[in-house]
Design a protein around this motif. Structure first.
Motif, PDB file in Angstrom:
ATOM      1  N   ARG A 105       0.958  -1.204   0.098  1.00 31.49           N
ATOM      2  CA  ARG A 105       0.063  -0.033  -0.105  1.00 31.49           C
ATOM      3  C   ARG A 105       0.910   1.235  -0.103  1.00 31.49           C
ATOM      4  O   ARG A 105       0.612   2.313  -0.678  1.00 31.49           O
ATOM      5  CB  ARG A 105      -0.849  -0.139   1.238  1.00 31.49           C
ATOM      6  CG  ARG A 105      -1.905   1.112   1.572  1.00 31.49           C
ATOM      7  CD  ARG A 105      -2.933   1.284   0.356  1.00 31.49           C
ATOM      8  NE  ARG A 105      -3.645   0.216   0.064  1.00 31.49           N
ATOM      9  CZ  ARG A 105      -4.885  -0.171   0.501  1.00 31.49           C
ATOM     10  NH1 ARG A 105      -5.528   0.567   1.446  1.00 31.49           N
ATOM     11  NH2 ARG A 105      -5.674  -1.088   0.153  1.00 31.49           N
ATOM     12  N   ALA A 108       2.841   1.635  -3.354  1.00 32.36           N
ATOM     13  CA  ALA A 108       1.972   2.126  -4.613  1.00 32.36           C
ATOM     14  C   ALA A 108       1.724   3.373  -4.788  1.00 32.36           C
ATOM     15  O   ALA A 108       1.208   3.856  -5.633  1.00 32.36           O
ATOM     16  CB  ALA A 108       0.579   1.187  -4.420  1.00 32.36           C
ATOM     17  N   ARG A 109       1.849   4.256  -3.456  1.00 32.32           N
ATOM     18  CA  ARG A 109       1.334   5.609  -3.323  1.00 32.32           C
ATOM     19  C   ARG A 109       2.397   6.414  -3.020  1.00 32.32           C
ATOM     20  O   ARG A 109       2.237   7.667  -2.621  1.00 32.32           O
ATOM     21  CB  ARG A 109       0.319   5.556  -2.231  1.00 32.32           C
ATOM     22  CG  ARG A 109      -0.959   4.843  -2.498  1.00 32.32           C
ATOM     23  CD  ARG A 109      -2.194   5.020  -1.410  1.00 32.32           C
ATOM     24  NE  ARG A 109      -3.184   4.112  -1.455  1.00 32.32           N
ATOM     25  CZ  ARG A 109      -4.253   4.156  -0.950  1.00 32.32           C
ATOM     26  NH1 ARG A 109      -4.319   4.965   0.214  1.00 32.32           N
ATOM     27  NH2 ARG A 109      -5.378   3.602  -1.111  1.00 32.32           N
ATOM     28  N   PRO A 126      -3.107 -10.574  -3.085  1.00 30.18           N
ATOM     29  CA  PRO A 126      -3.969  -9.390  -3.319  1.00 30.18           C
ATOM     30  C   PRO A 126      -5.055  -9.334  -2.226  1.00 30.18           C
ATOM     31  O   PRO A 126      -5.481  -8.413  -1.817  1.00 30.18           O
ATOM     32  CB  PRO A 126      -4.346  -9.637  -4.755  1.00 30.18           C
ATOM     33  CG  PRO A 126      -4.107 -11.098  -4.951  1.00 30.18           C
ATOM     34  CD  PRO A 126      -2.929 -11.469  -4.238  1.00 30.18           C
ATOM     35  N   ASP A 207      -8.521  -5.593   0.002  1.00 29.15           N
ATOM     36  CA  ASP A 207      -8.255  -6.051  -1.356  1.00 29.15           C
ATOM     37  C   ASP A 207      -7.172  -4.969  -1.829  1.00 29.15           C
ATOM     38  O   ASP A 207      -7.523  -3.941  -2.103  1.00 29.15           O
ATOM     39  CB  ASP A 207      -9.518  -6.048  -2.028  1.00 29.15           C
ATOM     40  CG  ASP A 207      -9.563  -6.439  -3.498  1.00 29.15           C
ATOM     41  OD1 ASP A 207      -8.118  -6.666  -3.832  1.00 29.15           O
ATOM     42  OD2 ASP A 207     -10.427  -6.950  -4.179  1.00 29.15           O
ATOM     43  N   GLN A 208      -6.056  -5.725  -2.133  1.00 27.03           N
ATOM     44  CA  GLN A 208      -5.035  -4.968  -2.545  1.00 27.03           C
ATOM     45  C   GLN A 208      -4.661  -5.308  -4.018  1.00 27.03           C
ATOM     46  O   GLN A 208      -3.483  -4.923  -4.307  1.00 27.03           O
ATOM     47  CB  GLN A 208      -3.630  -5.201  -1.599  1.00 27.03           C
ATOM     48  CG  GLN A 208      -3.950  -4.805  -0.237  1.00 27.03           C
ATOM     49  CD  GLN A 208      -2.711  -4.607   0.687  1.00 27.03           C
ATOM     50  OE1 GLN A 208      -2.369  -5.339   1.599  1.00 27.03           O
ATOM     51  NE2 GLN A 208      -2.010  -3.508   0.484  1.00 27.03           N
ATOM     52  N   THR A 209      -5.410  -5.712  -4.983  1.00 31.51           N
ATOM     53  CA  THR A 209      -5.312  -5.831  -6.211  1.00 31.51           C
ATOM     54  C   THR A 209      -4.927  -4.690  -6.984  1.00 31.51           C
ATOM     55  O   THR A 209      -3.907  -4.526  -7.692  1.00 31.51           O
ATOM     56  CB  THR A 209      -6.672  -6.267  -6.816  1.00 31.51           C
ATOM     57  OG1 THR A 209      -7.052  -7.610  -6.271  1.00 31.51           O
ATOM     58  CG2 THR A 209      -6.427  -6.574  -8.403  1.00 31.51           C
ATOM     59  N   GLU A 210      -5.255  -3.235  -6.811  1.00 31.66           N
ATOM     60  CA  GLU A 210      -5.146  -2.075  -7.321  1.00 31.66           C
ATOM     61  C   GLU A 210      -3.557  -1.857  -6.796  1.00 31.66           C
ATOM     62  O   GLU A 210      -2.857  -1.012  -7.525  1.00 31.66           O
ATOM     63  CB  GLU A 210      -6.084  -1.139  -7.033  1.00 31.66           C
ATOM     64  CG  GLU A 210      -7.438  -1.551  -7.740  1.00 31.66           C
ATOM     65  CD  GLU A 210      -7.404  -1.792  -9.275  1.00 31.66           C
ATOM     66  OE1 GLU A 210      -6.539  -1.073  -9.941  1.00 31.66           O
ATOM     67  OE2 GLU A 210      -7.873  -2.715  -9.636  1.00 31.66           O
ATOM     68  N   ASP A 211      -3.255  -1.991  -5.449  1.00 28.32           N
ATOM     69  CA  ASP A 211      -2.170  -1.610  -5.230  1.00 28.32           C
ATOM     70  C   ASP A 211      -1.076  -2.223  -6.219  1.00 28.32           C
ATOM     71  O   ASP A 211       0.215  -1.695  -6.568  1.00 28.32           O
ATOM     72  CB  ASP A 211      -1.904  -2.084  -3.572  1.00 28.32           C
ATOM     73  CG  ASP A 211      -2.695  -1.108  -2.701  1.00 28.32           C
ATOM     74  OD1 ASP A 211      -3.059  -0.028  -2.975  1.00 28.32           O
ATOM     75  OD2 ASP A 211      -2.956  -1.525  -1.674  1.00 28.32           O
ATOM     76  N   LYS A 213      -0.940  -3.542  -8.889  1.00 30.45           N
ATOM     77  CA  LYS A 213      -1.022  -3.056 -10.314  1.00 30.45           C
ATOM     78  C   LYS A 213      -0.423  -1.622 -10.416  1.00 30.45           C
ATOM     79  O   LYS A 213       0.106  -1.422 -11.459  1.00 30.45           O
ATOM     80  CB  LYS A 213      -2.646  -3.033 -10.853  1.00 30.45           C
ATOM     81  CG  LYS A 213      -3.224  -4.258 -10.938  1.00 30.45           C
ATOM     82  CD  LYS A 213      -4.461  -4.020 -11.589  1.00 30.45           C
ATOM     83  CE  LYS A 213      -5.593  -5.332 -11.846  1.00 30.45           C
ATOM     84  NZ  LYS A 213      -6.874  -5.041 -12.255  1.00 30.45           N
ATOM     85  N   ALA A 214      -0.563  -1.078  -9.533  1.00 38.30           N
ATOM     86  CA  ALA A 214       0.182   0.572  -9.381  1.00 38.30           C
ATOM     87  C   ALA A 214       1.561   0.501  -9.219  1.00 38.30           C
ATOM     88  O   ALA A 214       2.106   1.557  -9.526  1.00 38.30           O
ATOM     89  CB  ALA A 214      -0.550   1.261  -8.464  1.00 38.30           C
ATOM     90  N   LEU A 242      -0.030  -9.717 -11.086  1.00 44.91           N
ATOM     91  CA  LEU A 242      -0.500  -8.384 -11.005  1.00 44.91           C
ATOM     92  C   LEU A 242       0.516  -7.414 -11.216  1.00 44.91           C
ATOM     93  O   LEU A 242       0.318  -6.015 -11.556  1.00 44.91           O
ATOM     94  CB  LEU A 242      -1.331  -8.187  -9.664  1.00 44.91           C
ATOM     95  CG  LEU A 242      -2.743  -9.108  -9.727  1.00 44.91           C
ATOM     96  CD1 LEU A 242      -3.341  -9.068  -8.280  1.00 44.91           C
ATOM     97  CD2 LEU A 242      -3.851  -8.443 -10.823  1.00 44.91           C
TER      98      LEU A 242
END
Length: 276
Positions: A105, A108-109, A126, A207-211, A213-214, A242
């Protein structure tokens, strides 16, 4: 003792060893432990000339036993504040289990220039929980059972986890270390029962799928093939697909706590990844 205070008033304990001008490695511990879980890796990497940093997550270890902020966004925000406080740049982030989710997390940011690479060890992303979109995940009843066991007798629950599935000591032929069992129990009992109870929901339902991917930096995904806590098929095998720049490294017969039971093996693989 080094501490800093977050914007919401939570005092966070951290360790910061080694040359301040060396490349930093930041370690993220698992549930329900503390920065002490990384002592072997921190001693190894400081001997290799790196600066090593690890914190006790809010509600864990020597940090404030606050009952607020137990969600992945706040965990990552605490890390971001500490990194800004120490002005860490070009850092390698290494996270285990729940700490792997926290690392993902944060990375990713992260601000540009703060992160060079990341390693996720036995990490939760994820998503651990079984859902319609994640049908091979872990049943909710398992996590409900964790919370019930924590309420009923936290001390015995932590002893059972460390004596059995965490290190794979319930496996036939396992070389059992009473020291590791007691150290795990000690770290767990230092923290807040409320924080640990809430964190079960965090590590199971986030859910950290988008993390994944980023993240655009290189990521080494490391996992024990005999992990009884975070099943490899639902975590590492999915996570590496991912990631934009992910590499999978698995360990036959090793447990969720493989970096603690086999530090020489894991430290060498981490060093090779960092130096590559």
């Amino acid at each position: 003792m080094s501490t800093f205070t977050t914007t919401d008033g939570t005092e966070i304990f951290y360790k910061d060893w080694g040359p301040k001008d060396a490349q930093p490695i930041f370690f993220h511990h698992g549930w329900p432990l503390s920065s002490d879980d990384w002592d072997n890796q921190m001693l190894f990497f400081v001997s290799e000339g790196y600066r090593v940093i690890a914190h006790d997550r809010r509600g864990h270890g020597r940090s404030n036993q606050t009952d607020i902020g137990h969600d992945m966004d706040t965990y990552a925000a605490d890390v971001a504040e500490l990194i800004q406080e120490l002005d860490l740049r070009n850092a390698v982030h290494i996270g285990h289990s729940t700490g792997g989710g926290e690392a993902a997390r944060y990375v990713a940011r992260a601000e540009a220039g703060r992160v060079a690479k990341a390693a996720l060890l036995g990490a939760i992303p994820p998503l651990m929980l079984k859902t319609d979109a994640n049908p091979d995940g872990v049943q909710m009843e398992v996590f409900d059972g964790f919370q019930s066991a924590l309420i009923a007798n936290r001390a015995q629950f932590y002893l059972d986890v460390s004596s059995g599935p965490f290190f794979g000591f319930n496996h036939d032929g396992a070389e059992v270390s009473q020291g590791q069992i007691q150290n795990w129990w000690r770290q767990g009992m230092m923290g807040s029962a409320s924080a640990h109870y809430q964190c079960i929901e965090v590590f199971s339902e986030t859910d950290q799928t988008e993390d994944l991917k980023a993240i655009d930096v290189p990521v080494l995904v490391m996992h024990g093939e005999y992990d009884q806590v975070v099943p490899i098929a639902n975590s590492a095998h999915k996570a590496v697909k991912l990631l934009k720049n992910g590499t999978l490294k698995t360990y036959e017969g090793l447990s969720h706590g493989f970096f603690a039971t086999h530090p020489d093996l894991v430290n060498a693989d981490l060093l090779a990844f960092i130096n590559a």
